[in-house]
Design an enzyme around this catalytic site. Structure first.
Site, mmCIF file in Angstrom:
data_model
loop_
_atom_site.group_PDB
_atom_site.id
_atom_site.type_symbol
_atom_site.label_atom_id
_atom_site.label_comp_id
_atom_site.label_asym_id
_atom_site.label_seq_id
_atom_site.Cartn_x
_atom_site.Cartn_y
_atom_site.Cartn_z
ATOM 1 N N LYS A 13 0.831 -1.211 0.000
ATOM 2 C CA LYS A 13 0.000 0.000 0.000
ATOM 3 C C LYS A 13 0.865 1.262 0.000
ATOM 4 C CE LYS A 13 -2.389 -0.943 3.787
ATOM 5 N NZ LYS A 13 -1.828 -2.248 4.208
ATOM 6 N N ARG A 88 -9.598 0.885 9.119
ATOM 7 C CA ARG A 88 -9.218 -0.490 9.442
ATOM 8 C C ARG A 88 -10.313 -1.210 10.221
ATOM 9 N NH1 ARG A 88 -3.227 0.543 9.180
ATOM 10 N NH2 ARG A 88 -2.181 -1.462 9.272
ATOM 11 N N ARG A 127 11.602 -6.589 5.016
ATOM 12 C CA ARG A 127 11.515 -5.150 4.725
ATOM 13 C C ARG A 127 12.486 -4.345 5.589
ATOM 14 N NH1 ARG A 127 5.695 -2.298 4.783
ATOM 15 N NH2 ARG A 127 5.663 -2.827 6.995
ATOM 16 N N ARG A 160 11.367 -2.118 11.049
ATOM 17 C CA ARG A 160 10.288 -1.677 11.937
ATOM 18 C C ARG A 160 10.096 -2.715 13.029
ATOM 19 N NH1 ARG A 160 5.115 0.000 8.298
ATOM 20 N NH2 ARG A 160 4.075 -1.091 10.009
ATOM 21 N N ARG A 171 -0.317 -9.131 13.460
ATOM 22 C CA ARG A 171 -0.855 -8.095 12.561
ATOM 23 C C ARG A 171 -1.759 -8.726 11.502
ATOM 24 N NH1 ARG A 171 4.209 -5.271 10.294
ATOM 25 N NH2 ARG A 171 2.781 -3.823 9.259
HETATM 26 P P1 AMP Z 1 0.824 0.447 9.066
HETATM 27 O O1 AMP Z 1 2.050 1.253 8.865
HETATM 28 O O2 AMP Z 1 -0.339 0.932 8.245
HETATM 29 O O3 AMP Z 1 1.071 -1.034 8.894
HETATM 30 O O4 AMP Z 1 0.377 0.658 10.597
HETATM 31 C C1 AMP Z 1 1.221 0.282 11.663
HETATM 32 C C2 AMP Z 1 0.425 0.132 12.950
HETATM 33 O O5 AMP Z 1 -0.182 1.392 13.282
HETATM 34 C C3 AMP Z 1 -0.733 -0.853 12.897
HETATM 35 O O6 AMP Z 1 -0.331 -2.194 13.127
HETATM 36 C C4 AMP Z 1 -1.643 -0.308 14.008
HETATM 37 O O7 AMP Z 1 -1.154 -0.660 15.278
HETATM 38 C C5 AMP Z 1 -1.476 1.197 13.845
HETATM 39 N N1 AMP Z 1 -2.486 1.758 12.900
HETATM 40 C C6 AMP Z 1 -2.254 2.352 11.702
HETATM 41 N N2 AMP Z 1 -3.392 2.739 11.125
HETATM 42 C C7 AMP Z 1 -4.387 2.383 11.979
HETATM 43 C C8 AMP Z 1 -5.805 2.488 11.963
HETATM 44 N N3 AMP Z 1 -6.464 3.038 10.923
HETATM 45 N N4 AMP Z 1 -6.494 2.006 13.027
HETATM 46 C C9 AMP Z 1 -5.874 1.469 14.085
HETATM 47 N N5 AMP Z 1 -4.544 1.310 14.172
HETATM 48 C C10 AMP Z 1 -3.799 1.768 13.131
#
Ligand code: AMP
Length: 215
Positions: A13, A88, A127, A160, A171
């Protein structure tokens, strides 16, 4: 153009959002990036979010809804935006509808990037990200020329915390339980388009481009 980029962690994404943002001149809004910035800067929000992020769980809806509400009223969103990592949950999607309705706007398309689970684990665990410019690498598929160093700016690469094997599993489980139901939600609204995310970055982007150019 108001776009949601949807898909499991590791679907690409962020990479595709960057391409769309550069080609269509609309901002890329990544809730993960916003939260990570807050964690890095040690804000109150960041300290609260970190607890959930480290475990591979979702940060509470009210926190995310507040972030999106404030971000979408920024002037750079007037001509559109790409949401990456939001919504989400169904609750977040309902809140987004309400926010957009109040702004007199609506979503044009939800691009659902599909990648099988086995490949997601390989992608996420390999990654690496540049701590300086944010460029993405993969130890197997797109390694830097010099171990641990960014080709673009010479910055140090890092993994990360939530790309460590034990968190990845959580996740993906969180995605399947809480986020995947949104596929049905947007299908019903007739704005969901599936994109095969398994090919090369350029090929996936061409598929996305053909959808966006026909909107
Ligand atoms: P990402 O970089 O999109 O994979 O997000 C990393 C982490 O941030 C996720 O595993 C969640 O813990 C938190 N996070 C990001 N976006 C959201 C969202 N829309 N709702 C809840 N938690 C989020």
């Amino acid at each position: 153009m108001n776009i949601v980029l949807f898909g499991p962690p590791g679907a690409g994404k962020g990479t595709q959002a960057k391409e769309i943002s550069e080609n269509y001149h609309i901002p890329h809004i990544s809730t993960g990036d916003i939260l990570r910035d807050n964690v890095k800067n040690g804000t109150e929000l960041g300290n609260k979010a970190k607890e959930y992020m480290d475990k591979g769980e979702l940060v509470p809806d009210e926190v995310l809804i507040g972030i999106i509400k404030n971000r979408l009223i920024e002037p750079d969103c007037n001509n559109g935006y790409i949401l990456d990592g939001y919504p989400r949950t169904i609750n977040q999607a309902d809140a987004l509808d309400e926010i957009l309705e109040n702004l007199g706007k609506s979503l044009d398309v939800v691009l659902n990037i599909e990648v099988p689970d086995e490949e997601l684990v390989t992608r996420l665990s390999g990654r690496r990200i540049c701590s300086n410019c944010g460029a993405n690498y993969h130890l197997k598929f797109s390694p830097p020329s010099k171990d641990g160093i960014c080709d673009v700016c010479g910055g140090k690469l890092y993994q990360r915390d939530d790309d460590k094997e034990e968190v990845i599993k959580q996740r993906l489980e969180t995605y399947n339980n809480q986020t995947a139901p949104l596929i049905g939600y947007y299908k019903e609204k007739d704005i969901l388009v599936n994109i095969d995310g398994t090919g090369k970055v350029e090929d996936v982007f061409e598929d996305i481009r053909s959808v966006l150019d026909n909107l």
